[in-house]
Motif scaffolding. Structure first.
Motif, short mmCIF file in Angstrom:
data_model
loop_
_atom_site.label_atom_id
_atom_site.label_comp_id
_atom_site.label_asym_id
_atom_site.label_seq_id
_atom_site.Cartn_x
_atom_site.Cartn_y
_atom_site.Cartn_z
N ALA A 118 0.84 -1.21 0.00
CA ALA A 118 0.00 0.00 0.00
C ALA A 118 0.87 1.26 0.00
CB ALA A 118 -0.93 -0.01 1.21
N GLU A 119 1.97 1.21 0.75
CA GLU A 119 2.88 2.37 0.78
C GLU A 119 3.56 2.57 -0.57
OE1 GLU A 119 4.16 2.25 5.51
OE2 GLU A 119 5.19 0.98 4.07
N LEU A 120 3.97 1.46 -1.20
CA LEU A 120 4.59 1.56 -2.52
C LEU A 120 3.61 2.12 -3.54
CD1 LEU A 120 6.55 -1.83 -2.58
CD2 LEU A 120 7.54 0.46 -2.53
N ARG A 121 2.36 1.66 -3.47
CA ARG A 121 1.35 2.15 -4.41
C ARG A 121 1.15 3.65 -4.22
NH1 ARG A 121 -2.36 -1.22 -3.11
NH2 ARG A 121 -2.01 -2.73 -4.76
N GLY A 122 1.10 4.09 -2.97
CA GLY A 122 0.93 5.52 -2.69
C GLY A 122 2.12 6.33 -3.16
N LEU A 123 3.33 5.76 -2.98
CA LEU A 123 4.56 6.44 -3.42
C LEU A 123 4.55 6.66 -4.92
CD1 LEU A 123 7.53 4.80 -1.51
CD2 LEU A 123 7.32 7.22 -2.08
N LEU A 124 4.06 5.68 -5.66
CA LEU A 124 4.05 5.80 -7.12
C LEU A 124 2.93 6.72 -7.58
CD1 LEU A 124 4.81 2.17 -8.25
CD2 LEU A 124 6.27 4.16 -8.27
N THR A 125 1.78 6.60 -6.94
CA THR A 125 0.62 7.37 -7.37
C THR A 125 0.87 8.86 -7.16
OG1 THR A 125 -0.67 5.49 -6.65
CG2 THR A 125 -1.89 7.47 -7.13
N ASN A 126 1.31 9.22 -5.96
CA ASN A 126 1.64 10.61 -5.67
C ASN A 126 2.62 10.66 -4.50
OD1 ASN A 126 1.85 13.30 -5.20
ND2 ASN A 126 -0.33 13.68 -4.92
N ALA A 127 3.93 10.66 -4.84
CA ALA A 127 4.98 10.61 -3.82
C ALA A 127 4.95 11.83 -2.90
CB ALA A 127 6.36 10.49 -4.49
N LYS A 128 4.33 12.92 -3.37
CA LYS A 128 4.28 14.14 -2.56
C LYS A 128 3.55 13.94 -1.24
CE LYS A 128 5.65 16.37 -6.43
NZ LYS A 128 6.25 15.58 -7.53
N LEU A 129 2.65 12.95 -1.20
CA LEU A 129 1.89 12.72 0.04
C LEU A 129 2.69 11.90 1.04
CD1 LEU A 129 -1.64 12.09 -1.50
CD2 LEU A 129 -0.63 14.22 -0.69
N THR A 130 3.76 11.23 0.56
CA THR A 130 4.65 10.49 1.47
C THR A 130 5.85 11.36 1.84
OG1 THR A 130 4.00 8.38 0.47
CG2 THR A 130 6.02 8.39 1.78
N PHE A 131 6.45 11.99 0.83
CA PHE A 131 7.60 12.88 1.03
C PHE A 131 7.20 14.28 0.57
CE2 PHE A 131 9.61 8.75 -0.19
CZ PHE A 131 10.22 8.47 1.02
N GLU A 132 6.91 15.15 1.50
CA GLU A 132 6.48 16.50 1.13
C GLU A 132 7.57 17.20 0.32
OE1 GLU A 132 5.11 18.69 4.56
OE2 GLU A 132 4.91 20.48 3.29
N GLY A 133 7.17 17.80 -0.80
CA GLY A 133 8.10 18.58 -1.59
C GLY A 133 9.11 17.78 -2.38
N THR A 134 8.92 16.45 -2.50
CA THR A 134 9.88 15.63 -3.23
C THR A 134 9.91 15.96 -4.71
OG1 THR A 134 10.62 13.37 -3.69
CG2 THR A 134 8.25 13.73 -3.68
N VAL A 135 11.05 15.72 -5.36
CA VAL A 135 11.14 15.90 -6.81
C VAL A 135 10.63 14.67 -7.54
CG1 VAL A 135 13.10 17.48 -6.70
CG2 VAL A 135 13.52 15.02 -6.92
N MET A 136 10.34 13.61 -6.81
CA MET A 136 9.82 12.41 -7.48
C MET A 136 8.46 12.72 -8.10
SD MET A 136 9.54 8.54 -6.19
CE MET A 136 8.21 7.46 -6.72
N PRO A 137 8.28 12.42 -9.39
CA PRO A 137 7.00 12.74 -10.05
C PRO A 137 5.83 11.94 -9.47
CG PRO A 137 8.68 12.04 -11.66
CD PRO A 137 9.23 11.75 -10.31
N ALA A 138 4.64 12.54 -9.53
CA ALA A 138 3.41 11.81 -9.20
C ALA A 138 2.98 11.10 -10.48
CB ALA A 138 2.34 12.78 -8.72
N PHE A 139 3.03 9.77 -10.46
CA PHE A 139 2.82 9.03 -11.70
C PHE A 139 1.36 8.78 -12.02
CE2 PHE A 139 7.25 8.13 -10.78
CZ PHE A 139 7.82 8.23 -12.03
N TYR A 140 0.46 9.05 -11.08
CA TYR A 140 -0.95 8.79 -11.36
C TYR A 140 -1.77 9.96 -10.84
CZ TYR A 140 -4.96 5.74 -12.37
OH TYR A 140 -6.11 5.18 -12.90
N LYS A 141 -1.61 11.08 -11.50
CA LYS A 141 -2.23 12.31 -11.03
C LYS A 141 -2.45 13.17 -12.27
CE LYS A 141 -1.11 16.11 -7.91
NZ LYS A 141 -0.23 17.16 -8.33
N VAL A 142 -3.60 13.79 -12.40
CA VAL A 142 -3.86 14.61 -13.58
C VAL A 142 -4.34 16.01 -13.24
CG1 VAL A 142 -4.34 12.66 -15.11
CG2 VAL A 142 -6.20 13.67 -13.79
N GLU A 143 -4.51 16.29 -11.94
CA GLU A 143 -5.01 17.62 -11.55
C GLU A 143 -4.07 18.24 -10.53
OE1 GLU A 143 -9.81 17.03 -11.69
OE2 GLU A 143 -8.67 16.04 -10.12
#
Ligand code: HEC
Length: 157
Positions: free
Chosen positions: A93-118
């Motif tokens: 579940a944590e990995l899925r969240g990291l991929l979907t929108n890493a910003k919610l796990t690591f605030e301000g991260t440069v890692m892209p949100a891979f499943y986000k359109v808005e």
């Protein structure tokens, strides 16, 4: 069987979500940024996840992360930590969240949100430099996310 192929055809033509798929705007996050439910409703394919992770036009995870399991893919970046052992450090579940929108796990991260359109700031069309005309597509599909989650889960120390 007939019904299944009909559903697929409709989904492809309409560009609509597959049956059982969670749309980017409907993803339910826990307080810590994890996502419990599968995005596609179909079990992830770790072998395909490895391909997505190593492919430039897909996940391109190696641009920022070293991954020993992808040693045949050249040029691993060091922007993020090595993904070796990610399957030990994080739950599915944590990995899925990291991929979907890493910003919610690591605030301000440069890692892209891979499943986000808005919620992007002025997204631009890469080729024209103008604002995109149609709705944005996520960087990865629901099934590609599930496949990468399955791949990461195999990365044990
Ligand atoms: C633009 C660079 C970048 C890309 C591309 C990127 N990440 Fe990351 N990732 C990071 C950074 C930086 C962190 C560390 C979190 C932080 O502090 O910002 C991170 C953290 C992580 C973590 C948690 C670290 C750990 O303990 O293992 C995982 C898992 C992860 N990324 C997976 C991926 C996967 C899978 C992809 C490809 C689908 C990907 N990342 C693409 C930059 C990136």
């Amino acid at each position: 069987m007939k019904l299944t192929s009909l559903t697929c055809a409709v989904a492809l033509i309409g560009g609509a979500a597959w049956a059982g798929e969670v749309a980017p705007k409907d993803v339910a996050y826990t307080e810590d940024g994890a996502v419990e439910a599968s995005l596609s409703g179909v079990a992830g394919d770790a072998a395909n996840g490895a391909i997505v992770a190593g492919t430039k036009s897909k996940g391109n995870c190696v641009a920022c992360h070293a991954v020993s399991a992808l040693a045949d893919v050249p040029f691993h970046g060091e922007v993020g930590p090595s993904l070796d052992g990610a399957g030990d450090r994080w739950s599915e579940a944590e990995l899925r969240g990291l991929l979907t929108n890493a910003k919610l796990t690591f605030e301000g991260t440069v890692m892209p949100a891979f499943y986000k359109v808005e919620g992007f700031i002025r997204p631009g069309d890469a080729y024209t430099g103008k604002a995109p005309s149609g709705p944005l597509s996520p960087l990865l599909t629901a099934q590609e996310i599930e496949d990468v989650v399955a791949f990461l889960a195999t990365l044990k120390e």
